[in-house]
Design an enzyme around this catalytic site. Structure first.
Site, PDB file in Angstrom:
ATOM      1  N   ARG A 129     -22.497   1.265 -13.885  1.00 39.62           N
ATOM      2  CA  ARG A 129     -21.365   2.205 -13.877  1.00 39.62           C
ATOM      3  C   ARG A 129     -21.201   2.931 -12.538  1.00 39.62           C
ATOM      4  O   ARG A 129     -20.574   3.976 -12.466  1.00 39.62           O
ATOM      5  CB  ARG A 129     -21.473   3.209 -15.030  1.00 39.62           C
ATOM      6  CG  ARG A 129     -21.370   2.549 -16.407  1.00 39.62           C
ATOM      7  CD  ARG A 129     -21.361   3.570 -17.532  1.00 39.62           C
ATOM      8  NE  ARG A 129     -21.120   2.919 -18.809  1.00 39.62           N
ATOM      9  CZ  ARG A 129     -22.078   2.399 -19.576  1.00 39.62           C
ATOM     10  NH1 ARG A 129     -23.340   2.466 -19.177  1.00 39.62           N
ATOM     11  NH2 ARG A 129     -21.790   1.822 -20.714  1.00 39.62           N
ATOM     12  N   LYS A 151     -10.468   0.442  -1.510  1.00 40.12           N
ATOM     13  CA  LYS A 151      -9.987  -0.617  -2.395  1.00 40.12           C
ATOM     14  C   LYS A 151     -11.049  -1.703  -2.499  1.00 40.12           C
ATOM     15  O   LYS A 151     -11.489  -2.252  -1.490  1.00 40.12           O
ATOM     16  CB  LYS A 151      -8.683  -1.226  -1.863  1.00 40.12           C
ATOM     17  CG  LYS A 151      -7.440  -0.443  -2.194  1.00 40.12           C
ATOM     18  CD  LYS A 151      -6.213  -1.257  -1.830  1.00 40.12           C
ATOM     19  CE  LYS A 151      -4.935  -0.557  -2.215  1.00 40.12           C
ATOM     20  NZ  LYS A 151      -3.741  -1.372  -1.895  1.00 40.12           N
ATOM     21  N   GLU A 193      -3.046  -6.821  10.792  1.00 41.07           N
ATOM     22  CA  GLU A 193      -3.147  -5.514  10.139  1.00 41.07           C
ATOM     23  C   GLU A 193      -2.971  -4.384  11.149  1.00 41.07           C
ATOM     24  O   GLU A 193      -2.386  -3.357  10.838  1.00 41.07           O
ATOM     25  CB  GLU A 193      -4.495  -5.383   9.424  1.00 41.07           C
ATOM     26  CG  GLU A 193      -4.690  -6.345   8.253  1.00 41.07           C
ATOM     27  CD  GLU A 193      -3.902  -5.956   7.006  1.00 41.07           C
ATOM     28  OE1 GLU A 193      -3.111  -4.991   7.055  1.00 41.07           O
ATOM     29  OE2 GLU A 193      -4.077  -6.637   5.973  1.00 41.07           O
ATOM     30  N   LYS A 235      -4.650   4.676   9.009  1.00 41.87           N
ATOM     31  CA  LYS A 235      -4.893   4.365   7.600  1.00 41.87           C
ATOM     32  C   LYS A 235      -5.483   5.562   6.873  1.00 41.87           C
ATOM     33  O   LYS A 235      -5.080   5.876   5.749  1.00 41.87           O
ATOM     34  CB  LYS A 235      -5.814   3.159   7.460  1.00 41.87           C
ATOM     35  CG  LYS A 235      -6.051   2.813   5.988  1.00 41.87           C
ATOM     36  CD  LYS A 235      -6.571   1.432   5.743  1.00 41.87           C
ATOM     37  CE  LYS A 235      -6.571   1.124   4.250  1.00 41.87           C
ATOM     38  NZ  LYS A 235      -7.079  -0.231   3.959  1.00 41.87           N
ATOM     39  N   GLU A 245      -2.843   4.969  -4.425  1.00 41.34           N
ATOM     40  CA  GLU A 245      -1.582   4.256  -4.291  1.00 41.34           C
ATOM     41  C   GLU A 245      -0.561   4.679  -5.348  1.00 41.34           C
ATOM     42  O   GLU A 245       0.069   3.866  -6.024  1.00 41.34           O
ATOM     43  CB  GLU A 245      -1.804   2.740  -4.360  1.00 41.34           C
ATOM     44  CG  GLU A 245      -0.707   1.945  -3.664  1.00 41.34           C
ATOM     45  CD  GLU A 245      -1.076   0.483  -3.458  1.00 41.34           C
ATOM     46  OE1 GLU A 245      -0.562  -0.357  -4.211  1.00 41.34           O
ATOM     47  OE2 GLU A 245      -1.870   0.200  -2.548  1.00 41.34           O
ATOM     48  N   ARG A 249       0.895   5.380  -0.254  1.00 42.23           N
ATOM     49  CA  ARG A 249      -0.041   4.354   0.217  1.00 42.23           C
ATOM     50  C   ARG A 249       0.548   2.948   0.142  1.00 42.23           C
ATOM     51  O   ARG A 249       0.072   2.038   0.820  1.00 42.23           O
ATOM     52  CB  ARG A 249      -1.357   4.430  -0.576  1.00 42.23           C
ATOM     53  CG  ARG A 249      -2.434   3.498  -0.031  1.00 42.23           C
ATOM     54  CD  ARG A 249      -3.815   3.808  -0.576  1.00 42.23           C
ATOM     55  NE  ARG A 249      -4.787   2.818  -0.139  1.00 42.23           N
ATOM     56  CZ  ARG A 249      -6.100   2.920  -0.299  1.00 42.23           C
ATOM     57  NH1 ARG A 249      -6.605   3.983  -0.908  1.00 42.23           N
ATOM     58  NH2 ARG A 249      -6.906   1.964   0.128  1.00 42.23           N
ATOM     59  N   ASN A 253       1.177  -1.856   2.286  1.00 44.19           N
ATOM     60  CA  ASN A 253       1.432  -3.212   1.786  1.00 44.19           C
ATOM     61  C   ASN A 253       2.534  -3.921   2.578  1.00 44.19           C
ATOM     62  O   ASN A 253       2.965  -5.013   2.194  1.00 44.19           O
ATOM     63  CB  ASN A 253       1.833  -3.165   0.301  1.00 44.19           C
ATOM     64  CG  ASN A 253       0.680  -2.761  -0.584  1.00 44.19           C
ATOM     65  OD1 ASN A 253      -0.459  -3.155  -0.363  1.00 44.19           O
ATOM     66  ND2 ASN A 253       0.970  -1.942  -1.593  1.00 44.19           N
ATOM     67  N   HIS A 256       2.632  -7.651   2.881  1.00 41.24           N
ATOM     68  CA  HIS A 256       1.652  -8.211   1.960  1.00 41.24           C
ATOM     69  C   HIS A 256       2.260  -8.866   0.730  1.00 41.24           C
ATOM     70  O   HIS A 256       1.644  -9.763   0.147  1.00 41.24           O
ATOM     71  CB  HIS A 256       0.665  -7.119   1.526  1.00 41.24           C
ATOM     72  CG  HIS A 256      -0.330  -6.753   2.578  1.00 41.24           C
ATOM     73  ND1 HIS A 256       0.045  -6.286   3.833  1.00 41.24           N
ATOM     74  CD2 HIS A 256      -1.681  -6.797   2.589  1.00 41.24           C
ATOM     75  CE1 HIS A 256      -1.050  -6.050   4.538  1.00 41.24           C
ATOM     76  NE2 HIS A 256      -2.096  -6.361   3.822  1.00 41.24           N
ATOM     77  N   HIS A 260       0.728 -12.283   0.240  1.00 38.65           N
ATOM     78  CA  HIS A 260      -0.100 -12.624  -0.910  1.00 38.65           C
ATOM     79  C   HIS A 260       0.438 -13.858  -1.638  1.00 38.65           C
ATOM     80  O   HIS A 260      -0.339 -14.680  -2.137  1.00 38.65           O
ATOM     81  CB  HIS A 260      -0.166 -11.447  -1.878  1.00 38.65           C
ATOM     82  CG  HIS A 260      -1.052 -10.328  -1.413  1.00 38.65           C
ATOM     83  ND1 HIS A 260      -1.104  -9.103  -2.033  1.00 38.65           N
ATOM     84  CD2 HIS A 260      -1.927 -10.252  -0.376  1.00 38.65           C
ATOM     85  CE1 HIS A 260      -1.959  -8.321  -1.408  1.00 38.65           C
ATOM     86  NE2 HIS A 260      -2.468  -8.996  -0.393  1.00 38.65           N
ATOM     87  N   HIS A 273      -6.373 -14.320   5.766  1.00 34.96           N
ATOM     88  CA  HIS A 273      -5.576 -13.219   5.229  1.00 34.96           C
ATOM     89  C   HIS A 273      -4.639 -12.638   6.274  1.00 34.96           C
ATOM     90  O   HIS A 273      -3.450 -12.404   6.007  1.00 34.96           O
ATOM     91  CB  HIS A 273      -6.481 -12.126   4.669  1.00 34.96           C
ATOM     92  CG  HIS A 273      -5.743 -10.937   4.152  1.00 34.96           C
ATOM     93  ND1 HIS A 273      -4.847 -11.009   3.091  1.00 34.96           N
ATOM     94  CD2 HIS A 273      -5.728  -9.640   4.566  1.00 34.96           C
ATOM     95  CE1 HIS A 273      -4.329  -9.810   2.872  1.00 34.96           C
ATOM     96  NE2 HIS A 273      -4.847  -8.966   3.753  1.00 34.96           N
TER      97      HIS A 273
END
Length: 368
Positions: A129, A151, A193, A235, A245, A249, A253, A256, A260, A273
């Site tokens: 956890r 993330k 990026e 960032k 997000e 935020r 993206n 992206h 993606h 990527h």
């Protein structure tokens, strides 16, 4: 111990209350890892998660730094590649954590690129956890993006990063010297990026990259120090205002959504990527112009810098319906539409809900 402390001053702080943490950016500072773990009062047992490519170069110095500071270390090596960022590989990490007896007082070191950081971070977020973890990004893309902001996650065969958690590291340690071991292709992909921050957040940074493209391509350490630090500061400024997000935020993206889709359609095997994000940014710039948000000259400047940095811009020739299906599985889709990031010329942005995604795709030049 002082020699290990000499290279970790002047850190950037990500301000998130009791989850705040520093980002240390320097050259030849990997030997400070053990000192920093002591400084953060981490437990005495650590697991370093890495892959064979990165491990061959940097596992030994990372391990040595930890051992010299009094930590016991186990190595968890997973396959190298985006195609392994899945539940099967995640279970391999869990197996090794259990076999090596890591408990709630232990911690994980993510030593590698974005795949390692995302997976090791998600393992840390979910094992027992939640146990602490440290990011030691070894690719340019991971240094300027995925290692900052918390993330973590894995891919699903229906889409990228559909399974994950927001989980902040205890600190991030960036050694610019490790970038020298990257191939040109891997290194260059990180510029995508970086460029994203310039396009939607900071026009002056965009201009810096344009003026210093050749120095960046030749891995000039002074230029890199400024570019990596600026990227992390930009960032961090977004993450501090919107950690999970909820709205702002989403600007990160930019490029992206289509990027993606490119990765999904090519099974994460054809493009790195950063290359997929570059393709997505080129299309987002065209879409922004077509929708009247941005100017033709801004699109030209963006495409020019992508070319100058040797980044791809053309969509692979899948059917428009294939792209549409891939985008509709994106985690940014909600009942009221897709949150799409448009560049407002260079240095600013608009986030808007788009219900007719097919309309956006009509603007794109598939297979150009």
């Amino acid at each position: 111990m002082n020699k290990n402390n000499s290279s970790v001053v002047d850190a950037i702080q990500v301000g998130l209350g009791d989850r705040s943490y520093p980002i240390h950016i320097s050259t030849h500072n990997l030997n400070s890892l053990g000192f920093l773990c002591l400084e953060h009062k981490l437990g005495r047992k650590a697991a370093i998660v890495t892959n064979p490519t990165i491990g061959a170069h940097y596992f030994q110095p990372a391990e040595a730094s930890l051992v010299s500071a009094g930590f016991s270390v186990c190595k968890i090596e997973i396959p190298d590649g985006e195609q392994y960022k899945n539940s099967e590989t995640l279970n391999l990490i869990y197996d090794k954590l259990i076999e090596n007896g890591l408990d709630r007082g232990s911690f994980i070191v993510a030593l590698g690129g974005g795949v390692i950081g995302d997976m090791a971070g998600y393992a840390a977020a979910t094992y027992l956890r939640g146990i602490p973890f440290v990011q030691v990004p070894t690719t340019l893309l991971a240094q300027v993006d995925s290692s900052v902001g918390g993330k973590t996650g894995i891919n699903h065969h229906k889409g990228k990063n559909l399974i994950g958690a927001f989980y902040q590291p205890k600190f991030v340690l960036m050694d610019l010297a490790v970038l020298d071991s990257l191939s040109d292709r891997e290194y260059i992909s990180g510029f995508a990026e970086m460029l994203k921050y310039g396009v939607v957040l900071d026009g002056k940074f965009f201009d810096f990259m344009h003026a210093n493209a050749e120095k960046l391509l030749h891995r000039d350490k002074d230029c890199l120090q400024f570019a990596v630090k600026t990227s992390c500061m930009l960032k961090a400024s977004i993450v501090e205002r919107d950690e999970r997000e909820g709205g702002l935020r989403a600007v990160l993206n930019y490029g992206h959504t289509i990027g993606h889709a490119v990765e999904t359609l090519t099974d994460y095997r054809q493009f790195l990527h950063g290359e997929a994000v570059s393709i997505g940014m080129a299309q987002a710039a065209r879409i922004s112009e077509a929708m009247g948000v941005s100017s033709t000259s801004s699109t030209h400047h963006i495409m020019s810098l992508l070319a100058k940095l040797h980044l791809p811009t053309g969509l692979p020739a899948f059917k428009t319906d294939d792209y549409l299906a891939a985008i509709l599985h994106d985690k940014k889709i909600k009942d009221d539409g897709l949150s799409f990031v448009f560049n407002k010329d260079i240095g600013n942005f608009i986030i808007d809900k788009v219900k007719d995604v097919g309309r956006l795709l009509k603007v794109c030049e598939i297979g150009d």
